[in-house]
Design a protein around this motif. Structure first.
Motif, mmCIF file in Angstrom:
data_model
loop_
_atom_site.group_PDB
_atom_site.id
_atom_site.type_symbol
_atom_site.label_atom_id
_atom_site.label_comp_id
_atom_site.label_asym_id
_atom_site.label_seq_id
_atom_site.Cartn_x
_atom_site.Cartn_y
_atom_site.Cartn_z
ATOM 1 N N ILE A 69 2.980 91.197 50.009
ATOM 2 C CA ILE A 69 3.294 92.248 49.058
ATOM 3 C C ILE A 69 2.664 93.558 49.520
ATOM 4 O O ILE A 69 1.462 93.650 49.735
ATOM 5 C CB ILE A 69 2.777 91.903 47.643
ATOM 6 N N ARG A 70 3.509 94.569 49.666
ATOM 7 C CA ARG A 70 3.025 95.883 50.088
ATOM 8 C C ARG A 70 2.841 96.816 48.892
ATOM 9 O O ARG A 70 1.977 97.690 48.882
ATOM 10 C CB ARG A 70 4.010 96.499 51.078
ATOM 11 N N GLY A 71 3.677 96.621 47.867
ATOM 12 C CA GLY A 71 3.592 97.474 46.683
ATOM 13 C C GLY A 71 4.483 96.947 45.585
ATOM 14 O O GLY A 71 5.304 96.040 45.785
ATOM 15 N N MET A 72 4.311 97.490 44.363
ATOM 16 C CA MET A 72 5.083 97.030 43.202
ATOM 17 C C MET A 72 5.381 98.223 42.300
ATOM 18 O O MET A 72 4.561 99.120 42.155
ATOM 19 C CB MET A 72 4.278 95.977 42.429
ATOM 20 N N GLU B 76 -0.792 93.703 45.318
ATOM 21 C CA GLU B 76 -0.729 94.151 46.700
ATOM 22 C C GLU B 76 -1.643 93.303 47.590
ATOM 23 O O GLU B 76 -2.792 93.030 47.243
ATOM 24 C CB GLU B 76 -1.148 95.612 46.793
ATOM 25 N N GLY B 77 -1.085 92.842 48.698
ATOM 26 C CA GLY B 77 -1.820 92.009 49.631
ATOM 27 C C GLY B 77 -1.544 90.529 49.494
ATOM 28 O O GLY B 77 -1.859 89.748 50.406
ATOM 29 N N ASP B 78 -0.961 90.113 48.362
ATOM 30 C CA ASP B 78 -0.645 88.693 48.163
ATOM 31 C C ASP B 78 0.392 88.223 49.178
ATOM 32 O O ASP B 78 1.338 88.949 49.507
ATOM 33 C CB ASP B 78 -0.097 88.453 46.752
ATOM 34 N N LYS B 79 0.221 86.987 49.657
ATOM 35 C CA LYS B 79 1.265 86.335 50.446
ATOM 36 C C LYS B 79 2.257 85.696 49.468
ATOM 37 O O LYS B 79 1.859 85.142 48.436
ATOM 38 C CB LYS B 79 0.658 85.251 51.332
#
Length: 318
Positions: free
Chosen positions: A265-268, A299-302
């Motif tokens: 995840i790069r952004g939401m 952000e950062g989650d796989k």
């Protein structure tokens, strides 16, 4: 389809710069057609040519079987609704709507003006000066002023772009109702695909002065044929397939939380009913949308995901 409005091999230019090369398409009587595309695609230029506000370098324009290519705007039996409304601020609603009829020395002016004002729901504002009206009401006055002269074709240049979201929806309903009741042929210019989908019987998508694709709202939304059309209608994830053919998915078609692929995840962004995630993957960056009531990612989650082939649209080259 009868060729009520016909553009045949129309070339339009500003000096030596060609904006629209060799354009041909037809519009049926009573049809509501959207000229859609990004800024600079030629849609407004095409509308200006139909209205008689610019002369073509070559080609022809016919309205109801009559060649109007070299006729003055006042001789073409077209109405034009501007983005900026173009009302007379020192005149009342009635006087603005009556202006065109008075210039033509028409008969039954009062009856026709009152009917036109009623048709856009402004009978209680007849004597109001236009600066005292809301943006939506001013747009209705502009519509009534164009309709009162009974044009064969009504041209609308980005008619809703100056309105807020609530008024845009309201005016969409007004336009659809007027078109249904009067049967007037309408051509409207817009860069907003959601507006075109909501209003148009047929959409003509343009890029660099050329028609990329045309069809009904359903056809354009569900079956774009090129990368440009797919991106314009919300297929934001486009990847080459193993067979060499590009395929496109909408963010809502991406399955998040399970599947054979993995990304980070790069952004939401939060959109009310949905959260849209930007995900870095081996295939490049993708967007996936999930219902807001489902578990969220940060952000950062796989995250694992799938690109369901049943939800993909195969695209032609271009």
């Amino acid at each position: 389809m009868s060729d009520f409005v016909k553009l045949d091999k129309l070339t339009l230019a500003y000096g030596d710069v060609v904006a629209v090369p060799d354009l041909s398409f037809s519009i049926g009587k009573g049809e509501l057609v959207a000229l859609l595309g990004p800024s600079g695609c030629g849609k407004t230029t095409t509308m200006r040519a139909i209205a008689g506000l610019m002369a073509p370098k070559s080609g022809s324009i016919h309205i109801d079987g009559r060649d109007v290519t070299n006729l003055a705007p006042s001789k073409r039996e077209v109405g034009l609704v501007f983005q900026s409304y173009a009302l007379f601020p020192h005149l009342s609603v009635y006087e603005n709507v009556a202006f065109g009829l008075k210039m033509r020395k028409a008969s039954n002016i009062r009856e026709r003006v009152e009917e036109a004002i009623a048709s856009v729901g402004l009978s209680d504002f007849t004597n109001r000066l236009t600066p005292d009206l809301s943006g939506g009401q001013q747009q209705r006055v502009s519509l009534a002023r164009s309709l009162v002269v009974e044009p064969k074709v009504l041209l609308l240049d980005e008619p809703l772009s100056n309105l807020d979201a609530r008024l845009r929806l309201e005016m969409q309903l007004v336009l659809k109702d007027i078109q249904r009741r009067t049967g007037v042929t309408m051509i409207f210019v817009t860069h907003d695909q959601s507006e075109a989908l909501a209003l148009a019987d047929r959409i003509v998508l343009m890029k660099d002065g050329v028609i990329v694709q045309e069809g009904s709202a359903e056809e354009m939304y569900n079956a774009p044929r090129t990368r440009f059309a797919a991106d314009f209608f919300g297929f934001e994830n486009i990847f080459p397939g193993d067979d060499g053919q590009d395929r496109a998915w909408r963010p809502g078609a991406i399955t998040l939380g399970d599947g054979p692929f993995e990304g980070q995840i790069r952004g939401m962004s939060f959109g009310g009913d949905y959260r849209t995630y930007v995900i870095d993957t081996e295939r490049g960056q993708i967007k996936g949308a999930v219902r807001a009531d489902l578990p969220s990612y940060k952000e950062g989650d796989k995250v694992r995901f799938d690109l369901p082939m049943a939800q993909a649209v195969a695209l032609d080259a271009g």
